[in-house]
Design a protein around this motif. Sequence first.
Motif, PDB file in Angstrom:
ATOM      1  N   SER A 150      44.085  42.999  36.177  1.00  0.00           N
ATOM      2  CA  SER A 150      43.170  41.965  36.681  1.00  0.00           C
ATOM      3  C   SER A 150      43.953  40.652  36.768  1.00  0.00           C
ATOM      4  N   PRO A 151      43.444  39.681  37.489  1.00  0.00           N
ATOM      5  CA  PRO A 151      44.156  38.407  37.625  1.00  0.00           C
ATOM      6  C   PRO A 151      44.541  37.801  36.282  1.00  0.00           C
ATOM      7  N   ARG A 152      43.593  37.747  35.406  1.00  0.00           N
ATOM      8  CA  ARG A 152      43.887  37.142  34.117  1.00  0.00           C
ATOM      9  C   ARG A 152      44.913  37.956  33.354  1.00  0.00           C
ATOM     10  N   GLU A 153      44.776  39.254  33.410  1.00  0.00           N
ATOM     11  CA  GLU A 153      45.741  40.115  32.730  1.00  0.00           C
ATOM     12  C   GLU A 153      47.138  39.893  33.297  1.00  0.00           C
ATOM     13  N   PHE A 154      47.216  39.767  34.601  1.00  0.00           N
ATOM     14  CA  PHE A 154      48.517  39.570  35.228  1.00  0.00           C
ATOM     15  C   PHE A 154      49.135  38.252  34.784  1.00  0.00           C
ATOM     16  N   GLN A 155      48.271  37.247  34.657  1.00  0.00           N
ATOM     17  CA  GLN A 155      48.761  35.952  34.205  1.00  0.00           C
ATOM     18  C   GLN A 155      49.348  36.061  32.806  1.00  0.00           C
ATOM     19  N   VAL A 156      48.606  36.724  31.942  1.00  0.00           N
ATOM     20  CA  VAL A 156      49.105  36.921  30.587  1.00  0.00           C
ATOM     21  C   VAL A 156      50.395  37.736  30.625  1.00  0.00           C
ATOM     22  N   PHE A 157      50.411  38.708  31.493  1.00  0.00           N
ATOM     23  CA  PHE A 157      51.612  39.545  31.636  1.00  0.00           C
ATOM     24  C   PHE A 157      52.848  38.697  31.938  1.00  0.00           C
ATOM     25  N   THR A 158      52.725  37.805  32.914  1.00  0.00           N
ATOM     26  CA  THR A 158      53.893  37.000  33.261  1.00  0.00           C
ATOM     27  C   THR A 158      54.319  36.101  32.100  1.00  0.00           C
ATOM     28  N   LEU A 159      53.352  35.632  31.361  1.00  0.00           N
ATOM     29  CA  LEU A 159      53.687  34.790  30.207  1.00  0.00           C
ATOM     30  C   LEU A 159      54.393  35.608  29.127  1.00  0.00           C
ATOM     31  N   LEU A 160      53.861  36.801  28.874  1.00  0.00           N
ATOM     32  CA  LEU A 160      54.501  37.672  27.903  1.00  0.00           C
ATOM     33  C   LEU A 160      55.919  37.998  28.348  1.00  0.00           C
ATOM     34  N   ARG A 172      48.258  27.801  25.563  1.00  0.00           N
ATOM     35  CA  ARG A 172      48.462  27.347  26.930  1.00  0.00           C
ATOM     36  C   ARG A 172      47.255  27.644  27.816  1.00  0.00           C
ATOM     37  N   LEU A 173      46.607  28.758  27.564  1.00  0.00           N
ATOM     38  CA  LEU A 173      45.464  29.134  28.400  1.00  0.00           C
ATOM     39  C   LEU A 173      44.137  28.644  27.808  1.00  0.00           C
ATOM     40  N   CYS A 174      44.232  28.026  26.646  1.00  0.00           N
ATOM     41  CA  CYS A 174      43.033  27.541  25.977  1.00  0.00           C
ATOM     42  C   CYS A 174      42.004  28.636  25.727  1.00  0.00           C
ATOM     43  N   VAL A 175      42.481  29.714  25.196  1.00  0.00           N
ATOM     44  CA  VAL A 175      41.554  30.765  24.771  1.00  0.00           C
ATOM     45  C   VAL A 175      41.967  31.208  23.372  1.00  0.00           C
ATOM     46  N   SER A 176      41.179  32.032  22.782  1.00  0.00           N
ATOM     47  CA  SER A 176      41.474  32.502  21.434  1.00  0.00           C
ATOM     48  C   SER A 176      42.693  33.425  21.431  1.00  0.00           C
ATOM     49  N   GLY A 177      43.445  33.335  20.355  1.00  0.00           N
ATOM     50  CA  GLY A 177      44.583  34.234  20.195  1.00  0.00           C
ATOM     51  C   GLY A 177      44.119  35.673  20.232  1.00  0.00           C
ATOM     52  N   LYS A 178      42.936  35.872  19.738  1.00  0.00           N
ATOM     53  CA  LYS A 178      42.346  37.200  19.736  1.00  0.00           C
ATOM     54  C   LYS A 178      42.245  37.756  21.157  1.00  0.00           C
ATOM     55  N   THR A 179      41.807  36.908  22.040  1.00  0.00           N
ATOM     56  CA  THR A 179      41.650  37.334  23.425  1.00  0.00           C
ATOM     57  C   THR A 179      42.985  37.742  24.038  1.00  0.00           C
ATOM     58  N   VAL A 180      43.975  36.915  23.803  1.00  0.00           N
ATOM     59  CA  VAL A 180      45.293  37.228  24.351  1.00  0.00           C
ATOM     60  C   VAL A 180      45.807  38.530  23.762  1.00  0.00           C
ATOM     61  N   ARG A 201      62.060  42.850  31.856  1.00  0.00           N
ATOM     62  CA  ARG A 201      62.924  43.604  32.759  1.00  0.00           C
ATOM     63  C   ARG A 201      62.155  44.035  33.997  1.00  0.00           C
ATOM     64  N   TYR A 202      60.961  44.528  33.758  1.00  0.00           N
ATOM     65  CA  TYR A 202      60.143  44.970  34.877  1.00  0.00           C
ATOM     66  C   TYR A 202      59.882  43.805  35.819  1.00  0.00           C
ATOM     67  N   ALA A 203      59.455  42.708  35.226  1.00  0.00           N
ATOM     68  CA  ALA A 203      59.117  41.535  36.032  1.00  0.00           C
ATOM     69  C   ALA A 203      60.335  41.051  36.810  1.00  0.00           C
ATOM     70  N   ARG A 204      61.481  41.095  36.185  1.00  0.00           N
ATOM     71  CA  ARG A 204      62.665  40.596  36.852  1.00  0.00           C
ATOM     72  C   ARG A 204      63.072  41.495  38.019  1.00  0.00           C
ATOM     73  N   THR A 205      63.125  42.796  37.735  1.00  0.00           N
ATOM     74  CA  THR A 205      63.593  43.670  38.814  1.00  0.00           C
ATOM     75  C   THR A 205      62.583  43.729  39.948  1.00  0.00           C
ATOM     76  N   HIS A 206      61.342  43.380  39.682  1.00  0.00           N
ATOM     77  CA  HIS A 206      60.358  43.382  40.749  1.00  0.00           C
ATOM     78  C   HIS A 206      60.065  41.972  41.241  1.00  0.00           C
ATOM     79  N   ALA A 207      60.909  41.044  40.812  1.00  0.00           N
ATOM     80  CA  ALA A 207      60.809  39.671  41.296  1.00  0.00           C
ATOM     81  C   ALA A 207      59.405  39.110  41.117  1.00  0.00           C
ATOM     82  N   LEU A 208      58.829  39.322  39.950  1.00  0.00           N
ATOM     83  CA  LEU A 208      57.481  38.864  39.679  1.00  0.00           C
ATOM     84  C   LEU A 208      57.465  37.505  38.996  1.00  0.00           C
ATOM     85  N   LEU A 209      58.622  37.043  38.567  1.00  0.00           N
ATOM     86  CA  LEU A 209      58.673  35.746  37.894  1.00  0.00           C
ATOM     87  C   LEU A 209      59.185  34.692  38.861  1.00  0.00           C
ATOM     88  N   GLU A 210      58.306  33.897  39.360  1.00  0.00           N
ATOM     89  CA  GLU A 210      58.598  32.912  40.421  1.00  0.00           C
ATOM     90  C   GLU A 210      59.801  33.343  41.223  1.00  0.00           C
TER      91      GLU A 210
END
Lengths: 210, 210
Positions: A150-160, A172-180, A201-210
Amino acid sequence: MTCLRVAIADDHAVVRTGFRRLLELEPNVTVVAEFGDCETAYTWLCANHADILVLDLSMPGRGGLETLRRLKARVPTLKILVFSMHGAPAMVSQAMQAGADGYLTKSSAPDALISAVLDLGAGGHPLSQEAAHALNEAGNDSQAPHLVLSPREFQVFTLLAQGLAVDEIAGRLCVSGKTVANYQTAIRQKTGLGNALEMFRYARTHALLE
Amino acid sequence: MTCLRVAIADDHAVVRTGFRRLLELEPNVTVVAEFGDCETAYTWLCANHADILVLDLSMPGRGGLETLRRLKARVPTLKILVFSMHGAPAMVSQAMQAGADGYLTKSSAPDALISAVLDLGAGGHPLSQEAAHALNEAGNDSQAPHLVLSPREFQVFTLLAQGLAVDEIAGRLCVSGKTVANYQTAIRQKTGLGNALEMFRYARTHALLE
DNA sequence: GAGAAAATCGGGAATTTTTCCTATGGAAGG
DNA sequence: CCTTCCATAGGAAAAATTCCCGATTTTCTC
């Protein structure tokens, strides 16, 4: 058949010499130049004639790929055989898209270099097993994260994937640590990426990080 | 002077062949074996005689350094010339501490390999410029992981930096997961690197990952 | 060499993180 | 309106991590 004029670009002198010796065993091949960096290679190849360039992508000057592109744009008749340490799908497909005419990984047998050069000379597009396999993989990755998450999950994914800790992300996202933490679990399950490094590694090889 | 018996261990067949050709130009040198992985090299060298091993640290079988240590323990008379992609201070100093008799980086001139082998045969300890310089640097760089970490900790560090899970590492090193977890804690404290991704980045920028 | 210092290895207990399950409110869509 | 998906989190259980400790073995030092 006239002699193939081959140039070698690799930042390791020993490797260059090894190639030269290998290639010179072949009667139809002459090694006409060696380069230790991208700039020299580019300059020389623009001014002189060669049929084939054996190019190691991991060269200093920061941009084997870039040089490949520039050379292909300037000297389209030059055939370029990429010879790389890395058989990573993303790398292979990047190189081929940048205009490489062939791709060998360094784990190939010595003979493979010679036959690849000859193949290139005859108009072929030699790929090592590994490279072909990688290209194939790169094509059909139907379960890319941005599709299953989901969009939010993807956002967290890129941060992770950037190495942020759960609580930093929460801040950074102003939510509970529990949620993350819960998102993290979902991401791991959906993508099969077990830790931050794998995500990176996944994000890099798939050019997902800006 | 009798012929030097040299063995070559490098996972890239092309590189091996290049070395062989290079070394065989020298009348006092015979190449007696080539290996593509650590296990084969170890087994052969325990059973057969060679004077010098040219060893590429970045080999599969996970543990060029480890193999170096084991070989030195088992066959102390064998001279080992490390021939690595990386001239990173940390790498050089780890290798020398693990018992290497010489260290060349792959950016050395081709002739350097030959003279290093001959030097080794004569009882010398050849270091490439880069390696010597790196060793020197390692001395001043008091924060570098290889100085604050013990050998075993450093080994676990490299594995963590590659993204292996604690239990995978435990399995690979044949120790308890508990032990690895404890090492991990020590590593994090000593280096300040809080997770695998940070370790990876550090290791990459310092070229600590073969 | 004998003694000191450091390293390897792991157990136990406390703590933190992660997982799993559940629940609420809101938005999208038929 | 009702269903479905999403964002958000709490609680409890499970797993991982930390902290502290001790037993050996290695290595260094005098």
